[in-house]
Design a protein around this motif. Structure first.
Motif, PDB file in Angstrom:
ATOM      1  N   ALA A   1      -8.907   4.843  47.401  1.00 28.09           N
ATOM      2  CA  ALA A   1      -7.736   4.820  46.602  1.00 28.09           C
ATOM      3  C   ALA A   1      -7.364   3.555  46.049  1.00 28.09           C
ATOM      4  CB  ALA A   1      -6.151   5.459  47.349  1.00 28.09           C
ATOM      5  N   SER A   2      -6.951   3.432  44.791  1.00 27.46           N
ATOM      6  CA  SER A   2      -6.908   2.095  44.127  1.00 27.46           C
ATOM      7  C   SER A   2      -5.257   2.164  43.802  1.00 27.46           C
ATOM      8  CB  SER A   2      -7.620   1.824  42.627  1.00 27.46           C
ATOM      9  OG  SER A   2      -7.444   2.813  41.842  1.00 27.46           O
ATOM     10  N   GLY A   3      -4.667   1.069  43.635  1.00 26.25           N
ATOM     11  CA  GLY A   3      -2.900   1.265  43.268  1.00 26.25           C
ATOM     12  C   GLY A   3      -2.208   1.336  44.528  1.00 26.25           C
TER      13      GLY A   3
ATOM     14  N   ASN B   1      -7.425   1.473  52.239  1.00 28.98           N
ATOM     15  CA  ASN B   1      -7.066   2.814  51.565  1.00 28.98           C
ATOM     16  C   ASN B   1      -8.157   3.660  51.200  1.00 28.98           C
ATOM     17  OD1 ASN B   1      -4.189   2.216  51.130  1.00 28.98           O
ATOM     18  ND2 ASN B   1      -4.569   0.990  49.326  1.00 28.98           N
ATOM     19  N   THR B   2      -8.873   3.915  52.205  1.00 32.26           N
ATOM     20  CA  THR B   2     -10.347   4.937  51.877  1.00 32.26           C
ATOM     21  C   THR B   2     -10.106   6.044  53.302  1.00 32.26           C
ATOM     22  OG1 THR B   2     -11.376   2.897  51.099  1.00 32.26           O
ATOM     23  CG2 THR B   2     -12.723   4.844  52.003  1.00 32.26           C
ATOM     24  N   VAL B   3     -10.341   6.957  52.858  1.00 28.13           N
ATOM     25  CA  VAL B   3     -10.455   8.155  53.680  1.00 28.13           C
ATOM     26  C   VAL B   3     -12.043   8.701  53.637  1.00 28.13           C
ATOM     27  CG1 VAL B   3      -9.869   9.934  51.987  1.00 28.13           C
ATOM     28  CG2 VAL B   3      -9.759  10.431  54.302  1.00 28.13           C
TER      29      VAL B   3
ATOM     30  N   PRO C   1       3.961  12.820  42.286  1.00 26.77           N
ATOM     31  CA  PRO C   1       2.806  13.871  42.309  1.00 26.77           C
ATOM     32  C   PRO C   1       1.691  13.692  43.020  1.00 26.77           C
ATOM     33  CG  PRO C   1       3.564  12.893  39.825  1.00 26.77           C
ATOM     34  CD  PRO C   1       4.264  11.657  40.939  1.00 26.77           C
ATOM     35  N   GLU C   2       1.060  14.847  43.344  1.00 29.61           N
ATOM     36  CA  GLU C   2      -0.278  14.698  43.892  1.00 29.61           C
ATOM     37  C   GLU C   2      -1.085  13.963  42.834  1.00 29.61           C
ATOM     38  OE1 GLU C   2       0.028  18.820  46.423  1.00 29.61           O
ATOM     39  OE2 GLU C   2      -1.099  18.796  44.555  1.00 29.61           O
ATOM     40  N   VAL C   3      -2.126  13.329  43.681  1.00 23.19           N
ATOM     41  CA  VAL C   3      -3.380  12.812  42.666  1.00 23.19           C
ATOM     42  C   VAL C   3      -4.930  13.376  43.286  1.00 23.19           C
ATOM     43  CG1 VAL C   3      -4.452  10.532  42.425  1.00 23.19           C
ATOM     44  CG2 VAL C   3      -2.007  10.650  42.600  1.00 23.19           C
ATOM     45  N   TRP C   4      -5.580  13.761  42.449  1.00 17.64           N
ATOM     46  CA  TRP C   4      -6.776  14.411  42.846  1.00 17.64           C
ATOM     47  C   TRP C   4      -8.121  13.271  42.312  1.00 17.64           C
ATOM     48  CZ3 TRP C   4      -7.807  18.800  45.475  1.00 17.64           C
ATOM     49  CH2 TRP C   4      -6.774  19.457  45.662  1.00 17.64           C
ATOM     50  N   GLY C   5      -8.769  13.303  43.076  1.00 14.31           N
ATOM     51  CA  GLY C   5     -10.356  12.733  42.513  1.00 14.31           C
ATOM     52  C   GLY C   5     -11.108  13.420  41.522  1.00 14.31           C
TER      53      GLY C   5
END
Length: 116
Positions: free
Chosen positions: A24-26, A76-78, A103-107
């Protein structure tokens, strides 16, 4: 704005293993839940596993005992460690970040193909 980038998908034989990563960035401060979902061809997207900021986890029955979700909050990594893979695990795997009230965020998804 948060963005998620998955990696680690590929082709593997049944019984093999893969490790997926989602970075995740940001700004992702505060409590959040990160999860892995998958969508097979012609199927609906389904939950695979989730993990909260505190480390609490949840798994779909179909992957319990075979998949392990973990996270590194500093990075920030899963991650999703997938063992004993089956052909029915073949799908596009998506990472999702849930963080109220945003809001949800999707890759963008990463393809996992398990050959028999």
């Amino acid at each position: 704005q948060v963005q998620l980038v998955e990696s680690g998908g590929g082709l593997v034989q049944a019984g093999g293993s893969l490790r997926l990563s989602c970075a995740a960035s940001g700004r992702t401060f505060g409590y959040n839940v990160m999860g892995w979902y998958r969508q097979g061809s012609g199927k609906q997207r389904e939950l695979v596993a989730t993990i909260g900021s505190g480390g609490n986890t949840n798994y779909a029955d179909s992957v319990k005992g075979r998949f392990t979700i973990s996270r590194d909050n500093d990075k920030n990594t899963v991650y999703l460690q997938m063992n004993s893979l089956k052909p029915e695990d073949t799908a596009v795997y998506y990472c999702k970040l849930t963080r109220a009230p945003f809001p949800e965020v999707w890759g963008q998804g990463t393809l996992v193909t398990v050959s028999s």
